[in-house]
Design a protein around this motif. Structure first.
Motif, PDB file in Angstrom:
ATOM      1  N   LEU A 141      -3.063  -8.900  -1.135  1.00 38.81           N
ATOM      2  CA  LEU A 141      -2.018  -8.030  -1.655  1.00 38.81           C
ATOM      3  C   LEU A 141      -2.502  -7.269  -2.886  1.00 38.81           C
ATOM      4  O   LEU A 141      -2.299  -6.056  -3.004  1.00 38.81           O
ATOM      5  N   LEU A 142      -3.157  -7.971  -3.800  1.00 42.27           N
ATOM      6  CA  LEU A 142      -3.636  -7.345  -5.034  1.00 42.27           C
ATOM      7  C   LEU A 142      -4.748  -6.338  -4.764  1.00 42.27           C
ATOM      8  O   LEU A 142      -4.765  -5.241  -5.324  1.00 42.27           O
ATOM      9  N   ASN A 143      -5.675  -6.705  -3.905  1.00 45.59           N
ATOM     10  CA  ASN A 143      -6.790  -5.813  -3.611  1.00 45.59           C
ATOM     11  C   ASN A 143      -6.335  -4.553  -2.881  1.00 45.59           C
ATOM     12  O   ASN A 143      -6.891  -3.468  -3.094  1.00 45.59           O
ATOM     13  N   ALA A 144      -5.325  -4.700  -2.029  1.00 45.93           N
ATOM     14  CA  ALA A 144      -4.801  -3.538  -1.313  1.00 45.93           C
ATOM     15  C   ALA A 144      -4.214  -2.520  -2.285  1.00 45.93           C
ATOM     16  O   ALA A 144      -4.360  -1.301  -2.101  1.00 45.93           O
ATOM     17  N   ILE A 145      -3.572  -3.016  -3.331  1.00 45.81           N
ATOM     18  CA  ILE A 145      -3.008  -2.128  -4.348  1.00 45.81           C
ATOM     19  C   ILE A 145      -4.109  -1.520  -5.211  1.00 45.81           C
ATOM     20  O   ILE A 145      -4.125  -0.317  -5.475  1.00 45.81           O
ATOM     21  N   ALA A 146      -5.049  -2.363  -5.641  1.00 47.06           N
ATOM     22  CA  ALA A 146      -6.115  -1.911  -6.548  1.00 47.06           C
ATOM     23  C   ALA A 146      -6.958  -0.807  -5.923  1.00 47.06           C
ATOM     24  O   ALA A 146      -7.446   0.086  -6.631  1.00 47.06           O
ATOM     25  N   ASP A 147      -7.136  -0.854  -4.616  1.00 51.40           N
ATOM     26  CA  ASP A 147      -7.953   0.162  -3.942  1.00 51.40           C
ATOM     27  C   ASP A 147      -7.301   1.540  -3.967  1.00 51.40           C
ATOM     28  O   ASP A 147      -7.973   2.558  -3.778  1.00 51.40           O
ATOM     29  N   ILE A 148      -5.986   1.573  -4.200  1.00 52.58           N
ATOM     30  CA  ILE A 148      -5.248   2.840  -4.162  1.00 52.58           C
ATOM     31  C   ILE A 148      -5.031   3.428  -5.542  1.00 52.58           C
ATOM     32  O   ILE A 148      -5.086   4.645  -5.726  1.00 52.58           O
ATOM     33  N   LEU A 149      -4.811   2.574  -6.537  1.00 51.91           N
ATOM     34  CA  LEU A 149      -4.446   3.056  -7.869  1.00 51.91           C
ATOM     35  C   LEU A 149      -5.624   3.713  -8.587  1.00 51.91           C
ATOM     36  O   LEU A 149      -6.754   3.217  -8.503  1.00 51.91           O
ATOM     37  N   PRO A 150      -5.373   4.809  -9.299  1.00 52.65           N
ATOM     38  CA  PRO A 150      -6.438   5.451 -10.086  1.00 52.65           C
ATOM     39  C   PRO A 150      -6.988   4.480 -11.130  1.00 52.65           C
ATOM     40  O   PRO A 150      -6.221   3.793 -11.807  1.00 52.65           O
ATOM     41  N   PRO A 151      -8.294   4.395 -11.291  1.00 55.56           N
ATOM     42  CA  PRO A 151      -8.884   3.408 -12.211  1.00 55.56           C
ATOM     43  C   PRO A 151      -8.687   3.728 -13.674  1.00 55.56           C
ATOM     44  O   PRO A 151      -8.861   2.852 -14.521  1.00 55.56           O
ATOM     45  N   GLU A 152      -8.323   4.970 -14.009  1.00 55.01           N
ATOM     46  CA  GLU A 152      -8.253   5.341 -15.418  1.00 55.01           C
ATOM     47  C   GLU A 152      -6.935   4.975 -16.082  1.00 55.01           C
ATOM     48  O   GLU A 152      -6.747   5.237 -17.268  1.00 55.01           O
ATOM     49  N   GLN A 179       0.829  -1.208   0.000  1.00 52.84           N
ATOM     50  CA  GLN A 179       0.000   0.000   0.000  1.00 52.84           C
ATOM     51  C   GLN A 179       0.865   1.260   0.000  1.00 52.84           C
ATOM     52  O   GLN A 179       0.581   2.217  -0.717  1.00 52.84           O
ATOM     53  N   SER A 180       1.928   1.236   0.792  1.00 54.41           N
ATOM     54  CA  SER A 180       2.826   2.385   0.866  1.00 54.41           C
ATOM     55  C   SER A 180       3.459   2.671  -0.490  1.00 54.41           C
ATOM     56  O   SER A 180       3.508   3.823  -0.947  1.00 54.41           O
ATOM     57  N   CYS A 181       3.929   1.616  -1.154  1.00 53.36           N
ATOM     58  CA  CYS A 181       4.548   1.789  -2.468  1.00 53.36           C
ATOM     59  C   CYS A 181       3.518   2.265  -3.491  1.00 53.36           C
ATOM     60  O   CYS A 181       3.807   3.152  -4.302  1.00 53.36           O
ATOM     61  N   ALA A 182       2.319   1.681  -3.456  1.00 55.07           N
ATOM     62  CA  ALA A 182       1.268   2.079  -4.395  1.00 55.07           C
ATOM     63  C   ALA A 182       0.900   3.551  -4.232  1.00 55.07           C
ATOM     64  O   ALA A 182       0.692   4.266  -5.224  1.00 55.07           O
ATOM     65  N   GLN A 183       0.832   4.018  -3.003  1.00 57.17           N
ATOM     66  CA  GLN A 183       0.505   5.422  -2.755  1.00 57.17           C
ATOM     67  C   GLN A 183       1.578   6.352  -3.307  1.00 57.17           C
ATOM     68  O   GLN A 183       1.283   7.397  -3.898  1.00 57.17           O
ATOM     69  N   GLU A 184       2.844   5.956  -3.127  1.00 55.93           N
ATOM     70  CA  GLU A 184       3.945   6.776  -3.638  1.00 55.93           C
ATOM     71  C   GLU A 184       3.924   6.822  -5.170  1.00 55.93           C
ATOM     72  O   GLU A 184       4.054   7.887  -5.766  1.00 55.93           O
ATOM     73  N   VAL A 185       3.765   5.683  -5.789  1.00 59.58           N
ATOM     74  CA  VAL A 185       3.800   5.619  -7.253  1.00 59.58           C
ATOM     75  C   VAL A 185       2.578   6.305  -7.855  1.00 59.58           C
ATOM     76  O   VAL A 185       2.670   6.965  -8.896  1.00 59.58           O
ATOM     77  N   ALA A 186       1.423   6.169  -7.208  1.00 52.20           N
ATOM     78  CA  ALA A 186       0.202   6.813  -7.708  1.00 52.20           C
ATOM     79  C   ALA A 186       0.325   8.322  -7.727  1.00 52.20           C
ATOM     80  O   ALA A 186      -0.371   9.001  -8.495  1.00 52.20           O
ATOM     81  N   GLY A 187       1.216   8.863  -6.906  1.00 49.40           N
ATOM     82  CA  GLY A 187       1.414  10.301  -6.866  1.00 49.40           C
ATOM     83  C   GLY A 187       2.383  10.823  -7.913  1.00 49.40           C
ATOM     84  O   GLY A 187       2.603  12.028  -8.006  1.00 49.40           O
TER      85      GLY A 187
END
Length: 421
Positions: free
Chosen positions: A253-264, A222-230
């Protein structure tokens, strides 16, 4: 059926990361339909490809830009446009042409003559360029490559990307297996984010996919996904899978990432290759998958045979008793096929099934003719692309979970029967 218009996150077609002078690498992506849950159908359009491609999609694994056994003149025999996505590792060229030479030629599209195909560059390819976390340090990522163990620095990696000019490329990542310590896992996240910033700074154009790691730790993921999403990226590459985690660990693990990443924006993953694993990824909203599964099947002499439209098998299906069959594939090296004059799959429209028989491929395998691998890779690629087509159809009809469960139950039923026998 849920559509993009009725989903919580409405997505419109958006041009991503187009830079001056790089029209051939313009990328557009849109989510067009959702099934219940996170499974979705998208449309990926690349400027040099003749038609848009639907996702979830399969990236064909290559060695130096070409499939291992399918020559360029046979590529058009594969389903179009589903076969127009090719994944390559820049590290394959470490023992070949220099980056300067490739750049002078004009990049991969020009060098290989595949002007209408799209190249996705990823350092790891799960066959011969595997991450070696024990030798990775703050300077760069270590890989086992055909030319030995190599430490790849971000600046070196970006020189390769700049010379090869892929349509999309993944930032350098520090991938670690599931069993590393929490401290090492945290370090891998910090390095991957730092290297992403360096890669973006050195970007020569093309669509940038930010790498997401974190091992088997949900919080680190989740931490990595939040950083990369920014960051200013065109999509996301989810790494670190297929390195020791169990299938039971993956959904969280997959769902935790998917909830953070922009859907577009599109999501690509490495390490989920078996049909059951692909279904697991699709359920979490993944759009692009690699295809080393086809490579391993082909080398082993296996051919995919599972049904694509109706998952249920009938008792009269003779393939249930095939030697080496597990209801997904058959072993064509087995002597039972020596006199079998049927095609691999009766209703398959691939070149192999339309022109050759199981007995002929059995013969080619037993006399070690390379044509065996060529015919098998054509069939296995065609069949697996058909599997992804069936997945997309199930999502559009809002029947993905039913499709997935039926497929898994069919496999489980066979395994239970095998255990009893």
């Amino acid at each position: 059926m849920w559509s993009a218009a009725s989903a919580p996150d409405t997505v419109t077609l958006t041009s991503l990361n187009l830079q001056q002078g790089t029209d051939i690498r313009e990328m557009k992506f849109a989510v067009k339909a959702w099934s219940k849950g996170r499974a979705r159908v998208g449309v990926l359009q690349l400027a040099n490809c003749p038609q848009p491609m639907e996702t979830p999609a399969l990236l064909l694994s290559t060695r130096k830009g070409l499939p291992l056994f399918i020559s360029p003149d046979l590529l058009p025999s594969l389903p179009s446009p589903d076969s127009y996505l090719l994944q390559m590792s820049p590290l394959h060229f470490l023992d070949g042409l220099s980056t300067k030479t490739i750049s002078n030629i004009g990049g991969l599209h020009q060098m290989l003559g595949l002007h209408e195909y799209a190249f996705a560059a990823v350092a790891r390819d799960s066959i011969v360029c595997l991450p070696e976390c024990d030798s990775t340090n703050k300077i760069g990522a270590s890989f086992e490559t055909p030319s030995g163990r190599r430490l790849i620095k971000p600046v070196e990696y970006m020189e390769m990307i700049s010379s090869m000019k892929p349509n999309l490329w993944v930032s350098l990542a520090d991938e670690v297996p599931a069993w590393v310590s929490a401290k090492r896992n945290r370090t891998s996240v910090d390095r991957t984010v730092r290297w992403l910033d360096e890669c973006i700074k050195l970007s020569p154009g093309g669509a940038v996919f930010g790498a997401i790691v974190g091992g088997a730790d949900v919080e680190e993921r989740q931490s990595c996904a939040q950083e990369v999403a920014g960051r200013n990226v065109s999509g996301y590459w989810i790494g670190g899978f297929g390195l020791g985690e169990s299938m039971d660990e993956r959904p969280a693990l997959l769902n935790a990432i998917a909830d953070i990443l922009p859907p577009e924006r599109p999501r690509q993953i490495c390490g989920l290759e078996l049909p059951e694993e692909v279904l697991q990824g699709v359920a979490a909203g993944i759009d692009l998958f690699d295809s080393t599964y086809i490579y391993h099947l082909t080398l082993g002499g296996f051919a995919l045979t599972f049904p694509l439209e109706n998952i249920q098998r009938h008792e009269s299906d003779s393939q249930l008793s095939d030697v080496g069959s597990d209801r997904t594939k058959i072993n064509l090296r087995a002597t039972v096929y020596r006199k079998d004059t049927a095609p691999i799959v009766n209703d398959c429209s691939c070149y192999t099934c339309q022109n050759h028989t199981r007995s002929y491929i059995n013969h080619l395998l037993n006399v070690h003719e390379m044509l065996a691998q060529i015919l098998l890779e054509i069939h296995n690629t065609h069949h697996y692309l058909g599997f992804f087509h069936s997945i997309r159809t199930a999502i559009k009809e809002d029947k993905f979970e039913q499709f997935r469960q039926t497929f898994i139950d069919s496999r489980r039923e066979h395994l239970n029967l095998t255990a009893v026998l």
